[in-house]
Design an enzyme around this catalytic site. Structure first.
Site, PDB file in Angstrom:
ATOM      1  N   ASP A 209      14.244  18.492 -35.635  1.00 20.10           N
ATOM      2  CA  ASP A 209      15.598  17.921 -35.573  1.00 20.10           C
ATOM      3  C   ASP A 209      16.397  18.624 -34.488  1.00 20.10           C
ATOM      4  OD1 ASP A 209      17.413  20.181 -36.950  1.00 20.10           O
ATOM      5  OD2 ASP A 209      15.491  20.090 -37.987  1.00 20.10           O
ATOM      6  N   ASP A 211      19.337  20.195 -35.125  1.00 22.64           N
ATOM      7  CA  ASP A 211      20.315  21.024 -35.814  1.00 22.64           C
ATOM      8  C   ASP A 211      21.626  20.239 -35.932  1.00 22.64           C
ATOM      9  OD1 ASP A 211      20.453  23.631 -37.113  1.00 22.64           O
ATOM     10  OD2 ASP A 211      22.026  24.100 -35.676  1.00 22.64           O
TER      11      ASP A 211
END
Length: 292
Positions: A209, A211
């Site tokens: 991802d 973050d």
């Protein structure tokens, strides 16, 4: 020459290593308590290999409560020479996208609730962490990952946060401004302890991802992470399967000095050392303590 033994510490999504010949789960006792789980030991491509699920099978340990000292001691006690960390991470860089792997070569340690050294009062030691990973082992991991068709970034700074919560948007933007490339919760104090144990250590960050900093990805989406974890774990298994072909069954002394990190590190005079602590250091530091 030393017999090579590869150690794999698997993070979120990587809980087993298929294809190990003669594989068996071994319970290892250490002076630092029990490791995260039993350790799967076998042979892969003619090289001995030990696999430890960092969070335990079933993911029972949080990043804070992982028994890092016991894990590293157990690996050293089994004869591991080359330790590879595989862990899920968030990215601070647009070009480091979910599904990419990063061969980490630097760390920023923001953890605060963990035991970070094997040494202490009664036997003080200071090791260098200027270059906390082994370039030789990192190169082997990069080549093994590339062979799986993964987009691999050679080098990156890993910010280790305490967790278990993910970052706030403000924290994420701060860490990005600091120059960190990826963020995770488990490589510290693991890397520090591996250096104290004189193990060659490499860290493979599997990006799941962006973050919380990304304007198009405002928060960590657990559903998306789990989907990416599955693909990453499959590539990680392929990386592990390819590693024995990159590391000879026998190897010479580490050219970067990882296996001699304690040569000048222990400061406490022999007659002032705590015998109880010295006894606990038998696997980690026995090489130098016996000589000095």
């Amino acid at each position: 020459m030393t017999q090579t033994m590869i150690g794999i510490v698997g993070g979120s999504g990587l809980y087993d290593i298929p294809g190990l010949a003669g594989a068996e789960w071994q319970e290892v006792e250490t002076p630092w308590g029990a490791p995260s789980d039993a350790i799967l030991v076998g042979e892969l491509g003619g090289v001995r290999l030990a696999f430890l699920p960092r969070h335990g099978r079933g993911h029972v340990h949080s990043p804070t409560t992982v028994p890092y000292r016991a894990n590293i001691d157990a690996m050293k006690r089994l004869g591991v020479t080359d330790l590879v960390s595989v862990s899920a991470c968030g990215s601070f860089r647009e070009e480091m996208a979910p599904g990419d792997f990063v061969i980490v070569d630097q760390f920023i340690d923001r953890t605060f609730a963990r035991d970070k050294t094997f040494f202490g009062d009664g036997c003080v030691a200071h090791v260098s962490l200027a270059h906390p990973t082994c370039p030789r082992l990192g190169t082997a991991c990069r080549e093994a990952a590339s062979a799986q068709g993964v987009h691999v970034h050679d080098g990156g700074t890993y910010l280790a946060m305490e967790g278990p919560q993910f970052s706030s948007a403000a924290e994420s933007k701060l860490y990005r401004a600091w120059g960190a490339d990826v963020i995770g919760m488990t490589n510290m104090p693991e890397a520090k302890l591996a250096r104290e144990a004189e193990l060659c250590y490499a860290s493979v960050a599997m990006i799941t991802d962006y973050d919380s900093w990304h304007p198009d990805h405002g928060s960590v989406d657990i559903t998306a992470i789990i989907e990416t974890l599955g693909a990453n774990a499959e590539a990680a298994r392929g990386l592990v399967a390819a590693l024995p072909g990159k590391l000879d069954a026998e190897r010479a002394t580490c050219p970067h000095g990882c296996d001699r990190a304690l040569d000048h590190a222990i400061m406490t005079a022999r007659d002032r050392r705590d015998p109880n602590l010295v006894a606990r250091l038998d696997a980690v530091a026995g090489r130098v303590l016996a000589a000095r």
